[in-house]
Every structure is written in C-alpha cells, then in structure tokens.
Design a protein around this motif. Sequence first.
Motif, short mmCIF file in Angstrom:
data_model
loop_
_atom_site.label_atom_id
_atom_site.label_comp_id
_atom_site.label_asym_id
_atom_site.label_seq_id
_atom_site.Cartn_x
_atom_site.Cartn_y
_atom_site.Cartn_z
N ASP A 1 0.82 -0.98 0.02
CA ASP A 1 0.10 0.12 -0.02
C ASP A 1 0.76 1.11 -0.17
N GLY A 2 1.96 1.40 0.70
CA GLY A 2 2.77 2.53 0.78
C GLY A 2 3.75 2.70 -0.50
N LEU A 3 3.89 1.75 -1.37
CA LEU A 3 4.50 1.91 -2.62
C LEU A 3 3.73 2.70 -3.82
N PRO A 4 4.74 3.32 -4.65
CA PRO A 4 4.15 3.84 -5.79
C PRO A 4 3.65 2.87 -6.80
N MET A 5 3.02 3.36 -7.74
CA MET A 5 2.34 2.40 -8.72
C MET A 5 3.58 1.59 -9.44
N PHE A 6 4.74 2.01 -9.66
CA PHE A 6 5.94 1.37 -10.25
C PHE A 6 6.79 1.36 -9.31
N ILE B 1 12.22 -15.86 -8.18
CA ILE B 1 10.62 -15.46 -8.20
C ILE B 1 10.54 -14.44 -9.48
N GLU B 2 11.63 -13.99 -9.96
CA GLU B 2 11.45 -12.98 -11.10
C GLU B 2 11.06 -13.73 -12.17
N LYS B 3 11.60 -15.07 -12.50
CA LYS B 3 11.24 -15.97 -13.39
C LYS B 3 10.00 -16.58 -13.41
N ALA B 4 9.32 -16.53 -12.39
CA ALA B 4 8.19 -17.33 -12.23
C ALA B 4 7.02 -16.84 -13.11
N PRO B 5 6.14 -17.63 -13.55
CA PRO B 5 5.04 -17.24 -14.72
C PRO B 5 4.19 -16.33 -13.89
N GLY B 6 3.90 -15.24 -14.41
CA GLY B 6 2.92 -14.19 -14.01
C GLY B 6 3.76 -13.16 -13.29
N PHE B 7 5.13 -13.19 -12.63
CA PHE B 7 5.40 -12.02 -11.93
C PHE B 7 6.08 -10.97 -12.92
N PRO B 8 5.47 -9.80 -12.81
CA PRO B 8 5.61 -8.90 -13.85
C PRO B 8 7.04 -8.51 -14.13
N LYS B 9 7.36 -8.11 -15.32
CA LYS B 9 8.55 -7.31 -15.79
C LYS B 9 8.84 -6.14 -15.33
N GLY C 1 10.42 0.53 -13.18
CA GLY C 1 10.00 -0.22 -12.07
C GLY C 1 8.86 -1.13 -12.28
N ARG C 2 8.62 -2.14 -11.53
CA ARG C 2 7.64 -2.94 -11.75
C ARG C 2 6.30 -2.63 -11.18
N PRO C 3 5.26 -2.96 -11.91
CA PRO C 3 3.80 -2.43 -11.65
C PRO C 3 3.34 -2.94 -10.36
N PRO D 1 0.60 -3.20 -8.51
CA PRO D 1 -0.67 -3.80 -8.52
C PRO D 1 -0.52 -5.19 -8.89
N LEU D 2 0.31 -5.41 -10.05
CA LEU D 2 0.66 -6.73 -10.62
C LEU D 2 1.51 -7.58 -9.82
N VAL D 3 2.33 -7.12 -8.96
CA VAL D 3 3.09 -7.71 -8.08
C VAL D 3 2.20 -8.44 -6.95
N LYS D 4 1.46 -7.37 -6.32
CA LYS D 4 0.24 -7.68 -5.32
C LYS D 4 -0.57 -8.91 -5.98
N LEU D 5 -0.89 -8.81 -7.20
CA LEU D 5 -2.08 -9.83 -7.59
C LEU D 5 -1.09 -11.07 -7.87
N PHE D 6 0.05 -11.01 -8.16
CA PHE D 6 0.88 -12.36 -8.26
C PHE D 6 1.00 -12.99 -6.66
N TYR D 7 1.28 -12.08 -5.82
CA TYR D 7 1.43 -12.84 -4.34
C TYR D 7 0.04 -13.20 -3.76
N ASP D 8 -1.09 -12.31 -4.23
CA ASP D 8 -2.28 -12.86 -3.73
C ASP D 8 -2.54 -14.25 -4.42
N THR D 9 -2.22 -14.36 -5.51
CA THR D 9 -2.44 -15.91 -6.28
C THR D 9 -1.65 -16.73 -5.70
N TYR D 10 -0.54 -16.55 -5.55
CA TYR D 10 0.64 -17.43 -5.06
C TYR D 10 0.34 -17.87 -3.48
N LEU D 11 -0.21 -17.02 -2.68
CA LEU D 11 -0.75 -17.38 -1.40
C LEU D 11 -2.31 -17.71 -1.25
N HIS D 12 -2.62 -17.92 -2.63
CA HIS D 12 -4.28 -18.04 -2.38
C HIS D 12 -5.05 -17.37 -1.44
#
Length: 96
Positions: A9-14, A41-49, A56-58, A60-71
Amino acid sequence: MISGSSPFDGLPMFASDQDIAVAIVGKKAAGDWLKTRFPAIEKAPGFPKVDPLHGGRPVPLVKLFYDTYLHVPKAGRGMPDGEENEGAWKRSRQKA
C-alpha cells in the motif's frame, strides 16, 4: 495481512526491486532475499517484468501475483454471511 492493509500500500504504482523486496520480507532481510530468492521469483510465470517506460515493476501486478501465490481469497468471496445456508438450517430442524 490481518488488519486488511497490504505491505504494498505504501509503494508507488511502479516500484524498484529493492522497494518491493522490503515490502515482501522487510528491510532487514531485503538485501539477502534479492540475492538469493529474487532471481527465482523473477522468472516465475505471472511475475511482472520491469516496465521500461516507468523504470519499475507495476506494484498492482506484483500484489496480484502474491495474492494468487498465497491463495488469498478475493474480496467478497470469503465466508458466507449465513443467508446462503438458511434453508439448510431450516431443513435440519424440521427433520429433528
């Protein structure tokens, strides 16, 4: 996060990989995590470039990746509030 807030939440968008690492594992462990765990983790499918336009990395997509990873369940899809099972309770009482 139990309180409903996210470390992202405290991070910028990128955000930089360093900032993302701090959000994920904390400031103390971030340097080691970047060296030892991040390459995998950088090479994992779905982790944003890294977005070349923003440098920087987006987040919201990093958060989505971890939400999916952690179910992590999506908002609104948690425990039923009781109305969904109301009929089941009535049926069981009627049989008793």
